[in-house]
Design an enzyme around this catalytic site. Structure first.
Site, PDB file in Angstrom:
ATOM      1  N   ASN A   9       0.879  -1.176   0.000  1.00  0.00           N
ATOM      2  CA  ASN A   9       0.000   0.000   0.000  1.00  0.00           C
ATOM      3  C   ASN A   9       0.909   1.217   0.000  1.00  0.00           C
ATOM      4  O   ASN A   9       1.506   1.543   1.026  1.00  0.00           O
ATOM      5  CB  ASN A   9      -0.902  -0.018   1.248  1.00  0.00           C
ATOM      6  CG  ASN A   9      -1.716   1.257   1.370  1.00  0.00           C
ATOM      7  OD1 ASN A   9      -1.779   2.073   0.450  1.00  0.00           O
ATOM      8  ND2 ASN A   9      -2.348   1.439   2.515  1.00  0.00           N
ATOM      9  N   LYS A  11       0.098   4.226  -0.257  1.00  0.00           N
ATOM     10  CA  LYS A  11      -0.526   5.413   0.343  1.00  0.00           C
ATOM     11  C   LYS A  11      -0.269   6.605  -0.585  1.00  0.00           C
ATOM     12  O   LYS A  11      -0.232   6.429  -1.798  1.00  0.00           O
ATOM     13  CB  LYS A  11      -0.028   5.624   1.773  1.00  0.00           C
ATOM     14  CG  LYS A  11      -0.146   4.331   2.584  1.00  0.00           C
ATOM     15  CD  LYS A  11       0.091   4.499   4.058  1.00  0.00           C
ATOM     16  CE  LYS A  11      -0.069   3.147   4.746  1.00  0.00           C
ATOM     17  NZ  LYS A  11       0.034   3.220   6.209  1.00  0.00           N
ATOM     18  N   HIS A  94      -9.401   1.421   4.736  1.00  0.00           N
ATOM     19  CA  HIS A  94      -8.136   1.549   5.473  1.00  0.00           C
ATOM     20  C   HIS A  94      -8.353   2.463   6.685  1.00  0.00           C
ATOM     21  O   HIS A  94      -9.134   3.405   6.614  1.00  0.00           O
ATOM     22  CB  HIS A  94      -7.047   2.118   4.556  1.00  0.00           C
ATOM     23  CG  HIS A  94      -5.689   2.015   5.169  1.00  0.00           C
ATOM     24  ND1 HIS A  94      -5.244   2.933   6.090  1.00  0.00           N
ATOM     25  CD2 HIS A  94      -4.707   1.092   5.027  1.00  0.00           C
ATOM     26  CE1 HIS A  94      -4.021   2.568   6.477  1.00  0.00           C
ATOM     27  NE2 HIS A  94      -3.684   1.463   5.858  1.00  0.00           N
ATOM     28  N   GLU A  96      -6.677   4.785   7.800  1.00  0.00           N
ATOM     29  CA  GLU A  96      -6.442   6.211   7.497  1.00  0.00           C
ATOM     30  C   GLU A  96      -7.664   6.826   6.830  1.00  0.00           C
ATOM     31  O   GLU A  96      -7.978   7.999   7.054  1.00  0.00           O
ATOM     32  CB  GLU A  96      -5.177   6.352   6.631  1.00  0.00           C
ATOM     33  CG  GLU A  96      -3.917   6.080   7.463  1.00  0.00           C
ATOM     34  CD  GLU A  96      -2.754   5.479   6.698  1.00  0.00           C
ATOM     35  OE1 GLU A  96      -2.727   5.553   5.453  1.00  0.00           O
ATOM     36  OE2 GLU A  96      -1.853   4.914   7.357  1.00  0.00           O
ATOM     37  N   GLU A 166      -5.374  -4.983  10.395  1.00  0.00           N
ATOM     38  CA  GLU A 166      -4.326  -3.984  10.643  1.00  0.00           C
ATOM     39  C   GLU A 166      -4.600  -3.274  11.969  1.00  0.00           C
ATOM     40  O   GLU A 166      -5.402  -2.327  12.010  1.00  0.00           O
ATOM     41  CB  GLU A 166      -4.309  -2.929   9.524  1.00  0.00           C
ATOM     42  CG  GLU A 166      -4.005  -3.489   8.150  1.00  0.00           C
ATOM     43  CD  GLU A 166      -3.387  -2.427   7.247  1.00  0.00           C
ATOM     44  OE1 GLU A 166      -2.271  -2.659   6.774  1.00  0.00           O
ATOM     45  OE2 GLU A 166      -4.000  -1.365   7.032  1.00  0.00           O
ATOM     46  N   GLY A 172       2.718   2.090  10.818  1.00  0.00           N
ATOM     47  CA  GLY A 172       3.718   3.147  10.701  1.00  0.00           C
ATOM     48  C   GLY A 172       4.446   3.444  11.996  1.00  0.00           C
ATOM     49  O   GLY A 172       5.101   4.470  12.130  1.00  0.00           O
ATOM     50  N   SER A 212       3.410  -2.365  10.154  1.00  0.00           N
ATOM     51  CA  SER A 212       4.860  -2.489  10.347  1.00  0.00           C
ATOM     52  C   SER A 212       5.397  -3.873   9.979  1.00  0.00           C
ATOM     53  O   SER A 212       6.340  -4.366  10.588  1.00  0.00           O
ATOM     54  CB  SER A 212       5.266  -2.113  11.780  1.00  0.00           C
ATOM     55  OG  SER A 212       4.913  -0.761  12.051  1.00  0.00           O
ATOM     56  N   GLY A 234       5.168   1.161   4.616  1.00  0.00           N
ATOM     57  CA  GLY A 234       6.518   1.694   4.447  1.00  0.00           C
ATOM     58  C   GLY A 234       7.468   0.767   3.692  1.00  0.00           C
ATOM     59  O   GLY A 234       8.218   1.209   2.812  1.00  0.00           O
TER      60      GLY A 234
HETATM   61  P1  13P Z   1       3.127   0.231   7.600  1.00  0.00           P
HETATM   62  O1  13P Z   1       3.603  -1.060   6.981  1.00  0.00           O
HETATM   63  O2  13P Z   1       3.886   1.418   7.125  1.00  0.00           O
HETATM   64  O3  13P Z   1       3.000   0.124   9.079  1.00  0.00           O
HETATM   65  O4  13P Z   1       1.638   0.451   7.038  1.00  0.00           O
HETATM   66  C1  13P Z   1       0.734  -0.577   7.136  1.00  0.00           C
HETATM   67  C2  13P Z   1      -0.481  -0.195   6.378  1.00  0.00           C
HETATM   68  O5  13P Z   1      -1.208   0.700   6.762  1.00  0.00           O
HETATM   69  C3  13P Z   1      -0.763  -0.909   5.125  1.00  0.00           C
HETATM   70  O6  13P Z   1      -2.029  -0.629   4.666  1.00  0.00           O
END
Ligand code: 13P
Length: 250
Positions: A9, A11, A94, A96, A166, A172, A212, A234
């Site tokens: 992802n 983002k 998601h 976010e 998640e 993150g 993560s 990430g």
């Molecule tokens: P990270 O791997 O950066 O923690 O993000 C996870 C995520 O939100 C994937 O959708």
């Protein structure tokens, strides 16, 4: 058996040319990949990414879709638009989107159904915040989020869906649920699906872990029987890192 899916992802990262460059670097590194490999890129990157993935098994996804087919919905994209641009998957709900853009369980459900009926495989995200976890609500919450998101689907449709567990506090932050905790919570989600759609659907639905996930912790998580893949933020932005996650078994 369920085929693992490792999905990146991105983002809000990368321009179309940066997307193409990263994919060209990734292609040779994931040639023999055993899991299904998906990159969920910004919608504007899909045309460039579609060209770049040619000759590889890398699949593309969007990061959201709107539930209507067309109309006065400024800033949104329909399933048909994203599909034509190259997407085969779409992340839905998601955390976010839920936290910053007002997504609710109801809109997540509508978007998930629209994705499926529009020929995209939804990757439906569920997960608890730290406060919800500390209050002991994780299992109830993720079961509820998953079941609401699937409302109105048939058992056969549910089999095609991907759910991503998640934990919000792990996204993150460098923190992850332990392998066993992630496995147990994903087992709870699968039980909830079985309760409504039956064991066959529950055994077919793929449930990823996200939060993560990285080259170091991927193998331990993927060794758990309930964990069918990862949704990677990430660590999906650099070809070498993402390839290490994809090739976790080697
Ligand atoms: P990270 O791997 O950066 O923690 O993000 C996870 C995520 O939100 C994937 O959708």
């Amino acid at each position: 058996m369920r085929k693992p899916v490792i999905a990146g992802n991105w983002k809000m990262n990368k321009t179309p040319s940066e997307a193409a460059e990263m994919i060209q670097a990734l292609k040779p590194l994931v040639e023999g990949a055993k899991p299904t490999v998906v990159l969920c890129v910004p919608a504007v990157c899909l045309p460039a990414a579609k060209k770049a993935v040619r000759g590889s098994r890398i699949k593309l996804g969007a990061q959201n879709i709107h539930f209507e087919a067309s109309g006065a919905y400024t800033g949104e994209h329909s399933a048909a638009m994203l599909k034509e641009a190259g997407a085969e998957y779409a992340i839905i709900g998601h955390s976010e989107r839920r936290a910053y853009f007002g997504e609710t369980d109801e809109t997540v459900n509508r978007r998930a159904v629209a994705a499926l009926r529009g020929g995209l495989i939804p990757i439906i995200c569920v997960g608890e915040t730290r406060a919800q976890r500390e209050a002991g609500y994780t299992n109830a919450l993720v079961s509820y989020q998953a079941l609401i998101a699937l409302t109105g689907m048939t058992a056969d449709e549910v089999k095609k869906v991907i759910i991503a567990y998640e934990p919000v506090w792990a996204i993150g932050t460098g923190l992850t649920a332990s392998d066993e905790e992630a496995n147990a919570t994903i087992g709870v989600i699968r039980e909830a699906v079985a309760g409504v759609y039956g064991k066959r659907a529950a055994n077919a639905v793929r449930i990823q872990y996200g939060g993560s996930m990285n080259p170091k912790n991927v193998a331990g998580l993927m060794a758990q029987p309930e964990i069918d893949g990862g949704l990677i933020g990430g660590a999906s932005l650099k070809a070498e890192d993402f390839a290490k996650v994809v090739n976790y078994a080697e």
